[in-house]
Design an enzyme around this catalytic site. Structure first.
Site, PDB file in Angstrom:
ATOM      1  CE1 TYR A 162      -3.807   2.433   1.112  1.00  9.61           C
ATOM      2  CE2 TYR A 162      -1.946   3.557   2.118  1.00  9.61           C
ATOM      3  CZ  TYR A 162      -3.252   3.568   1.679  1.00  9.61           C
ATOM      4  OH  TYR A 162      -4.011   4.703   1.800  1.00  9.61           O
ATOM      5  CD  GLU A 179      -6.022   4.459  -0.915  1.00  9.75           C
ATOM      6  OE1 GLU A 179      -6.148   4.699   0.289  1.00  9.75           O
ATOM      7  OE2 GLU A 179      -6.929   3.964  -1.605  1.00  9.75           O
TER       8      GLU A 179
END
Ligand code: GDP
Ligand code: MN
Length: 391
Positions: free
Chosen positions: A105, A192
């Site tokens: 991530y 993101e």
């Protein structure tokens, strides 16, 4: 403004970041043709992904793997029209299926309290970051970019090492710096990538592993859209609240809230103050609405329609400080809106300043459910009382 994955990927790949090839399809036939091209090009599978502005598409069945053009068409047919968290899927993204070794991530977010861009990473990708923050906050690596110098190379390396990407250092550093640069260049609030993946591919000398951005989510700062002529066309009107679209077209600043007192005010500062006073008097504002300076009667009428389109509004508070905006013009707009409105909602009006006396004359004969108030405190307490009585 939230961007669909396909648009976020456009901006990220334009910045030189490793995004696998992708295309967008709105019919199963188009998805089939795109899949066939990837498979002909050597891909062993194709991923078909719903383009909706919500997270967790994978879990909701909106991300599927296909191994042939036939299967890609069938999968696209199943995803198109699907309902994901209340949104109908109208488009899918197709991309060659990656052979994932590991998912991570990585995101650049705005840390308002520190007034800096915060780069957040985790070696555990695929998981939603909110979940991870709860169950294992220590697994999130945080680095703040310097406000003038940006993310410095040593910070990018630090992030890379802490994510276990020592074997991919150069690429990891480029991606970390790239996310922060994209955030600044595009005036984004959020960039993101989940998952950022280590992907295995066949090279001429055997398998090679590279980092790839498999998913992307971006939110742009609405106030900066004027600086980026290309961004407006990335807006997905299908997924916006119709009230937001109408407000933007009319040049009104309108934000829906949870309460039951509709507020119509001129000037953002006065609108904030009005909302504070409503709260202090025990009421709950249903919206923030700034009709702007010098609003004409048609704009006032439109603002009134927007307020009334919210079924939970039980009373309306109009607070106008007439400077450039003329009180009589606003009053005329209110009367016009009232004559056309289907629902009868009591309204408290306080207009001071330019032509307030003419406004008072106009409103005097406008109907019983329009209450005039002299002071702001009086107007607010009347509105709160009327909303309470309607409940
Ligand atoms: P989200 O659920 O809305 O976040 O959608 P994602 O694009 O992140 O997809 C969910 C999951 O599908 C990812 O965590 C991956 O495990 C998987 N996935 C996405 N793209 C690919 C791909 O290109 N190849 C493979 N094999 N899996 C993928
Ligand atoms: Mn994802």
């Amino acid at each position: 403004m939230k961007l669909q994955e396909s648009h976020a990927k456009t901006l990220l790949s334009r910045a030189g970041l490793p995004v696998p090839p992708y295309a967008v399809a709105s019919t199963p036939q188009d998805a089939r043709a795109q899949a066939a091209a990837y498979l002909d090009g050597g891909a062993s599978a194709v991923v078909v992904k719903a383009q909706v502005l919500v997270g967790g598409r994978g879990k909701a069945g909106g991300v599927k793997l296909a191994r042939s053009a036939d299967e890609a068409e069938a999968v696209a047919a199943a995803i198109l029209g699907m309902d994901i968290k209340g949104i109908t899927v109208r488009r899918v993204l197709t991309t060659p299926g990656a052979d994932i070794v590991r998912e991570l991530y990585l995101a650049a977010v705005l840390d308002r309290s520190r007034q800096r861009i915060l780069l957040m990473g985790s070696a555990e990708g695929g998981v939603e970051i909110e979940t991870l923050a709860e169950v294992d906050p220590g697994a999130i690596v945080r680095v703040h970019a310097h406000p003038q110098l940006g993310l410095q190379p040593f910070q990018a390396r630090q992030m890379a090492f802490r994510l276990g990407l020592a074997d991919h250092l150069a690429q990891a550093v480029a991606i970390c710096s790239g996310l922060v640069r994209v955030m600044l260049d595009e005036d984004a609030d959020l960039v993101e990538v989940n998952p950022l993946a280590i992907v295995r591919e066949d090279g001429p000398a055997g398998p090679v592993e590279t980092l790839q951005l498999l998913d992307a989510k971006m939110t742009l700062d609405d106030s900066a859209l004027g600086r980026h002529p290309g961004h407006e066309e990335m807006r997905d009107l299908d997924e916006e609240d119709p009230a937001d679209i109408e407000a933007r077209a009319a040049g009104l600043s309108f934000i829906r809230l949870d309460g039951d007192i509709g507020c119509m005010v001129n000037g953002a500062g006065l609108a904030m103050t009005t909302m504070d006073l409503v709260k202090r008097a025990g009421g709950e504002p249903a919206n923030f609405l700034d009709i702007g300076g010098g609003a004409r009667s048609d704009k006032v009428a439109q603002a009134m329609r927007l307020i009334l389109s919210d079924a939970s509004v039980k009373a309306i508070l109009v607070n106008i400080f007439g400077g450039i905006a003329r009180g009589d013009e606003v009053a005329r707009g209110l009367v016009e809106a009232r004559s056309r409105q289907a629902r009868s909602v009591p309204m408290v009006v306080r207009i001071v300043g330019t032509n307030a006396d003419i406004a008072a004359e106009i409103l005097k004969d406008a109907g019983d459910d329009i209450v005039s108030a002299e002071s702001l405190d009086e107007a607010v307490s009347k509105a709160v009382e009327l909303a309470g009585r309607a409940a």
